[in-house]
Design an enzyme around this catalytic site. Structure first.
Site, short mmCIF file in Angstrom:
data_model
loop_
_atom_site.label_atom_id
_atom_site.label_comp_id
_atom_site.label_asym_id
_atom_site.label_seq_id
_atom_site.Cartn_x
_atom_site.Cartn_y
_atom_site.Cartn_z
N ASN A 1 -3.72 8.39 5.01
CA ASN A 1 -2.50 7.86 5.62
C ASN A 1 -2.50 7.91 7.15
O ASN A 1 -1.93 7.03 7.80
CB ASN A 1 -1.28 8.62 5.11
N GLY B 1 4.30 11.51 -7.81
CA GLY B 1 5.12 10.44 -8.39
C GLY B 1 5.83 9.59 -7.35
O GLY B 1 5.79 9.88 -6.16
N HIS C 1 -6.27 -5.71 -2.62
CA HIS C 1 -7.12 -5.92 -1.45
C HIS C 1 -7.43 -7.40 -1.23
O HIS C 1 -8.37 -7.73 -0.53
CB HIS C 1 -8.41 -5.10 -1.56
N VAL D 1 1.08 10.42 -5.30
CA VAL D 1 1.27 11.80 -4.83
C VAL D 1 2.63 12.31 -5.28
O VAL D 1 3.66 11.88 -4.76
CB VAL D 1 1.15 11.86 -3.30
N ARG E 1 0.82 -1.21 0.00
CA ARG E 1 0.00 0.00 0.00
C ARG E 1 0.86 1.27 0.00
O ARG E 1 0.51 2.27 -0.63
CB ARG E 1 -0.93 -0.02 1.21
N HIS F 1 0.50 4.60 -2.36
CA HIS F 1 0.31 5.94 -1.83
C HIS F 1 1.49 6.86 -2.12
O HIS F 1 1.32 8.08 -2.20
CB HIS F 1 0.02 5.88 -0.32
N ASP G 1 8.45 8.99 -5.46
CA ASP G 1 9.64 9.74 -5.05
C ASP G 1 9.89 9.65 -3.54
O ASP G 1 10.64 10.46 -2.98
CB ASP G 1 9.51 11.21 -5.45
C1 HEM Z 1 -8.98 1.89 -6.01
C2 HEM Z 1 -9.00 2.69 -4.99
C3 HEM Z 1 -8.58 2.29 -3.61
C4 HEM Z 1 -9.22 2.63 -2.47
C5 HEM Z 1 -10.47 3.49 -2.35
C6 HEM Z 1 -8.50 2.03 -1.38
C7 HEM Z 1 -8.84 2.18 -0.05
C8 HEM Z 1 -8.26 1.50 0.98
C9 HEM Z 1 -8.69 1.57 2.34
C10 HEM Z 1 -9.81 2.45 2.86
C11 HEM Z 1 -7.92 0.73 3.05
C12 HEM Z 1 -8.03 0.44 4.55
C13 HEM Z 1 -7.34 1.54 5.32
C14 HEM Z 1 -7.67 1.49 6.79
O1 HEM Z 1 -8.83 1.23 7.14
O2 HEM Z 1 -6.75 1.75 7.60
C15 HEM Z 1 -7.00 0.11 2.15
C16 HEM Z 1 -6.07 -0.82 2.51
C17 HEM Z 1 -5.19 -1.39 1.62
N1 HEM Z 1 -4.99 -1.02 0.29
FE1 HEM Z 1 -6.23 0.11 -0.79
N2 HEM Z 1 -7.45 1.34 -1.87
C18 HEM Z 1 -7.44 1.47 -3.23
C19 HEM Z 1 -6.50 0.96 -4.10
C20 HEM Z 1 -5.38 0.25 -3.71
C21 HEM Z 1 -4.27 -0.07 -4.56
C22 HEM Z 1 -4.12 0.39 -6.00
C23 HEM Z 1 -3.40 -0.80 -3.81
C24 HEM Z 1 -2.07 -1.38 -4.20
C25 HEM Z 1 -1.70 -1.70 -5.41
C26 HEM Z 1 -3.99 -0.96 -2.50
C27 HEM Z 1 -3.46 -1.69 -1.49
C28 HEM Z 1 -4.00 -1.79 -0.22
C29 HEM Z 1 -3.55 -2.75 0.77
C30 HEM Z 1 -2.53 -3.85 0.55
C31 HEM Z 1 -4.28 -2.48 1.94
C32 HEM Z 1 -4.14 -3.17 3.32
C33 HEM Z 1 -3.04 -2.44 4.08
C34 HEM Z 1 -2.74 -3.00 5.46
O3 HEM Z 1 -3.31 -4.01 5.87
O4 HEM Z 1 -1.90 -2.37 6.14
N3 HEM Z 1 -5.17 -0.27 -2.46
N4 HEM Z 1 -7.21 0.61 0.88
#
Ligand code: HEM
Ligand SMILES: *[C@@H]1O[C@H](CO)[C@@H](O)[C@H](O)[C@H]1NC(C)=O
Ligand SMILES: *[C@@H]1O[C@H](CO)[C@@H](O)[C@H](O)[C@H]1NC(C)=O
Length: 323
Positions: free
Chosen positions: A92, A73, A191, A71, A63, A67, A75
């Protein structure tokens, strides 16, 4: 124009083109081949140790790369400490994690090859390793990024996605960094690992969009379970796994879940409602190789978002502060 003159101006035009291409250098997989030959082994070992200690760290590292790249690029601007830095943006704050792990990866790399490898490249390699060590696909990470000197909370707030958006809004944010609908769907497959807080999805559970009822797209059994894990007035910081089928395994269960109404976030489940994304979700749910191939390509594309190269930026000594 005489043929000879025309040929000459053609040669000049070609030279100018070649020069301008070499000025803005491209990322390459062997960028540190002579300056830090053991880089990939060093990073792999540190990431493996971190994941052995806590499996969730794989998700957290993946993740961070997302992130970072969205933002300004890729970097390493997300790693900079500071009151108004990206770390304090909505998406974040109290959510992005893995900073200590990247500190130890950077320290291990510095011990072997001091002042050579950027923090931005270290994030990109760590994210790849996190996917591989979770059972997902592998790819050659392109390298040669340099570290930025700016980290801006406001920029992060407008560039990063939220779990309350429509697919059109998500698509626009991906398009803003040169990623298309296929990238949106394939990368959302991340996810398949990791956790989310109740606050990221609890609006779906009781009174969704002021309908007085839960989100009707959420499968009933999962709804009941989430309602008990995230009750009204409960602890909003509590975490729940994204993929209840195989929480730590990088597979295509995320897409199978969406087809079965078991997406955790509103934005996850929407990918199976919107006409622009639905058929791809269906395809990935049926074909893990198609998903892995597209995910691999999209990760390389994401890693290529506006990198600083050549003499731009710097190679940070400590990933948390500019030199
Ligand atoms: C498409 C739009 C996306 C949205 C709206 C989104 C939103 C979120 C949210 C809300 C969480 C949980 C954060 C929390 O409750 O603390 C999350 C976790 C996560 N996201 Fe996304 N995400 C998106 C795309 C992505 C992408 C593109 C990736 C990576 C290629 C990604 C990888 C992850 C991972 C691996 C987690 C779990 C992190 C952890 O357990 O520490 N997400 N995301
Ligand atoms: C952060 O970016 C916003 C707009 O994107 C700008 O208005 C603001 O001045 C920037 N802040 C800093 C500290 O550079
Ligand atoms: C749902 O929320 C709306 C707006 O906040 C409110 O007017 C309504 O009474 C709520 N419905 C229920 C059943 O709680």
């Amino acid at each position: 124009m005489k043929a000879a003159v025309r040929n000459q101006s053609l040669v000049v035009a070609l030279l100018v083109l070649l020069l301008s291409v070499s000025v803005k250098s491209q990322l390459t997989s062997d960028f540190y081949g002579t300056t830090c030959p053991n880089l990939l082994q060093i990073v792999r070992k540190e990431v493996r140790n971190a994941i052995k200690f806590e499996m969730r760290m794989a998700a957290s590292l993946l993740r961070l790369h997302f992130h970072d790249c969205f933002v300004d690029g890729c970097d390493a601007s997300i790693l900079l400490d500071g009151t108004d830095a990206e770390k304090s943006a909505f998406a974040n704050l109290n959510s992005a994690r893995g900073f200590e792990v990247l500190d130890s990866v950077k320290n291990a790399v510095e011990r072997a090859c001091s002042g050579v490898v950027s923090c931005a490249d270290i994030i990109a390699i760590s994210a790849r390793d996190a996917v591989v060590l979770s059972g997902g696909p592998s790819w050659k990470v392109l390298l040669g990024r340099r570290d930025g000197k700016v980290s801006n909370q406001t920029t992060a707030n407008s560039a990063l996605t939220t779990p309350f958006e429509t697919v059109d809004q998500l698509t626009a944010k991906f398009a803003a960094v040169g990623l298309d609908t296929t990238d949106l769907v394939s990368l959302s497959g991340a996810h398949t690992i990791g956790l989310a807080k109740c606050s990221s999805f609890s609006h779906r559970l009781f009174n969704f969009s002021q309908t007085g009822a839960p989100d009707t797209t959420l499968e009933t059994e999962m709804l009941r379970d989430l309602q008990s894990q995230c009750p009204l007035n409960g602890d909003t910081e509590k975490t729940v796994v994204f993929d209840r089928n195989s929480a730590d395994l990088f597979d295509n269960h995320y897409f199978k879940n969406l087809v079965n109404g078991k997406g955790l976030l509103q934005t996850d489940q929407e990918l199976f409602s919107a006409t622009t994304t639905k058929s791809l979700v269906q395809s990935y749910s049926e074909d893990i190789n198609l998903f892995f191939n597209d995910f691999r390509n999209s990760m390389i594309k994401m890693g290529n978002i506006s990198p600083l190269t050549g003499s731009e930026g710097e190679i940070r000594k400590n990933c948390r502060v500019i030199n």
